[in-house]
Design an enzyme around this catalytic site. Structure first.
Site, short mmCIF file in Angstrom:
data_model
loop_
_atom_site.label_atom_id
_atom_site.label_comp_id
_atom_site.label_asym_id
_atom_site.label_seq_id
_atom_site.Cartn_x
_atom_site.Cartn_y
_atom_site.Cartn_z
N ASP A 37 21.03 23.17 17.29
CA ASP A 37 20.49 21.93 16.74
C ASP A 37 20.92 21.79 15.29
O ASP A 37 20.83 22.74 14.51
CB ASP A 37 18.96 21.92 16.82
CG ASP A 37 18.40 20.50 16.85
OD1 ASP A 37 18.51 19.80 15.83
OD2 ASP A 37 17.87 20.09 17.89
N ASP A 73 27.88 21.55 14.99
CA ASP A 73 28.03 20.17 15.43
C ASP A 73 28.74 20.19 16.79
O ASP A 73 29.89 20.60 16.88
CB ASP A 73 28.85 19.40 14.40
CG ASP A 73 29.15 17.96 14.80
OD1 ASP A 73 28.79 17.55 15.92
OD2 ASP A 73 29.77 17.25 13.99
N ASN A 100 22.70 18.51 25.80
CA ASN A 100 21.56 17.61 25.63
C ASN A 100 21.58 16.85 24.30
O ASN A 100 20.92 15.82 24.17
CB ASN A 100 20.27 18.43 25.75
CG ASN A 100 19.05 17.69 25.27
OD1 ASN A 100 18.55 16.79 25.95
ND2 ASN A 100 18.56 18.06 24.10
N TYR A 171 25.67 3.56 23.41
CA TYR A 171 24.97 4.65 24.08
C TYR A 171 25.22 4.63 25.59
O TYR A 171 25.51 5.67 26.20
CB TYR A 171 23.48 4.50 23.78
CG TYR A 171 22.57 5.55 24.36
CD1 TYR A 171 22.49 6.82 23.80
CD2 TYR A 171 21.76 5.26 25.45
CE1 TYR A 171 21.64 7.77 24.32
CE2 TYR A 171 20.89 6.21 25.98
CZ TYR A 171 20.83 7.46 25.41
OH TYR A 171 19.99 8.40 25.93
N LYS A 175 27.05 7.50 27.76
CA LYS A 175 26.30 8.17 28.83
C LYS A 175 26.91 7.89 30.20
O LYS A 175 26.86 8.75 31.09
CB LYS A 175 24.84 7.71 28.80
CG LYS A 175 24.06 8.23 27.60
CD LYS A 175 23.99 9.74 27.58
CE LYS A 175 22.96 10.28 26.61
NZ LYS A 175 22.97 11.76 26.53
N THR A 205 9.72 11.09 23.83
CA THR A 205 10.22 11.91 22.73
C THR A 205 10.31 11.03 21.49
O THR A 205 9.95 9.86 21.52
CB THR A 205 11.62 12.48 23.05
OG1 THR A 205 12.57 11.40 23.09
CG2 THR A 205 11.63 13.20 24.41
#
Length: 300
Positions: A37, A73, A100, A171, A175, A205
């Site tokens: 992360d 990264d 993820n 996005y 995806k 989230t």
């Protein structure tokens, strides 16, 4: 603990949200975890703060598990290679890669900037390809050495891609690319003992916070742990027969997305003046594109 005992996993974007839940669930069932992360905000900004990933590692160690932090990264070719190497050097192997990590830069396409397009596609699409490339090369080397892997790649697509959510052209495109990439990678890597699947998670989230009001029942069904349970199963030896599939997952259930299918067809022509009637006929019998029905986000 024995369900994933002895297996080693990388979870990208593992410091928060569903990624955090994945890392904890894998560790709960015996996996050793590299928690990747950058620590930025949901839009990909902010300084490189490794605290969220370190907190997850601390939780795993507190439960008696093994985990390490990686702050690379995922869209960096070198960082992705180093992440795979870290898993192997630290724990002796790599069995599971969960891609993820992601960000949002939502905007209607007529207002979207080049930078907003590029950064989202880079983080999601290249950030899935780069770790998978390096992991696959590790597994290919293992296979050539006579140590056939039983490995897993679990990618993250989205309902935005599958069902065309407005305001997310960048996005959704990224995806959607991940869904197709997963199917191609599944076919290419099956001979070396690697399965590749993608999931479209529905969870509450920081990326979805505040989008609408939920009842307590709905919030419970949007708990990321419902998804983490399925991810842990996909990561296990039990799921060795499942590859090249896209799943919708949340507390209301698990659904197999059936991808593009051949529909009605008509005779082609080099003369455009005769095509109107033919195309109208096949459209009449074709099913409409699946879309996002607002009600689907509230009830199963």
């Amino acid at each position: 603990m024995s369900f994933l005992e002895g297996r080693v996993a990388i979870v990208t974007g593992g410091g928060r949200g569903v990624g955090r839940t994945y890392a904890l669930k894998l560790a709960e069932h015996g996996a050793k975890v590299v928690v990747n992360d950058l620590g930025g905000d949901a839009a990909g900004g902010g300084s490189d703060d490794l605290t969220p990933a370190q907190e997850v590692v601390n939780e795993i160690k507190a439960m008696g598990g093994e985990a390490v932090v990686n702050g690379g990264d995922v869209s960096s070719w070198d960082n992705a290679r180093e992440m795979v190497a870290q898993a192997v050097e630290t724990f002796g192997r790599l069995d599971i890669l969960i891609n993820n990590a992601g960000i949002l830069r939502d905007r209607m396409l007529v207002n979207m900037t080049e930078e907003e397009w590029d950064i989202v596609v880079k983080v999601h699409l290249k950030g899935t390809f780069a770790p998978t490339h390096h992991a696959a090369n590790y597994w290919r080397t293992e296979s050539k050495a006579g140590r056939q892997p039983d490995a897993r790649v679990i990618n993250t697509t989205s309902h935005s891609a599958l069902f065309a959510n407005i305001g997310q052209a960048n996005y959704a495109a990224a995806k959607g690319g991940i869904a197709s990439f997963s199917q191609v990678a599944a076919r290419e890597l099956q001979r070396i003992g690697v399965t590749v699947n993608a999931i479209a998670p529905r969870a509450e989230t920081r990326m979805t916070a505040g989008l609408r009001e939920w009842t307590p029942e709905q919030l419970e069904r949007r708990d990321p742990e419902w998804i983490a349970g399925f991810v842990a199963w996909l990561a296990s030896a039990e799921a060795s027969h499942v590859s090249g599939r896209v799943f919708e997952v949340w507390g209301y259930g698990i659904t197999v997305a059936e991808s593009w299918q051949h529909g009605p067809s008509c005779e082609a022509s080099k003369d455009p003046s005769v095509l109107g009637e033919r195309v109208s006929k096949i459209l009449k019998f074709a099913r409409g594109n699946a879309g996002i029905n607002p009600g689907e986000w509230l009830d199963p």
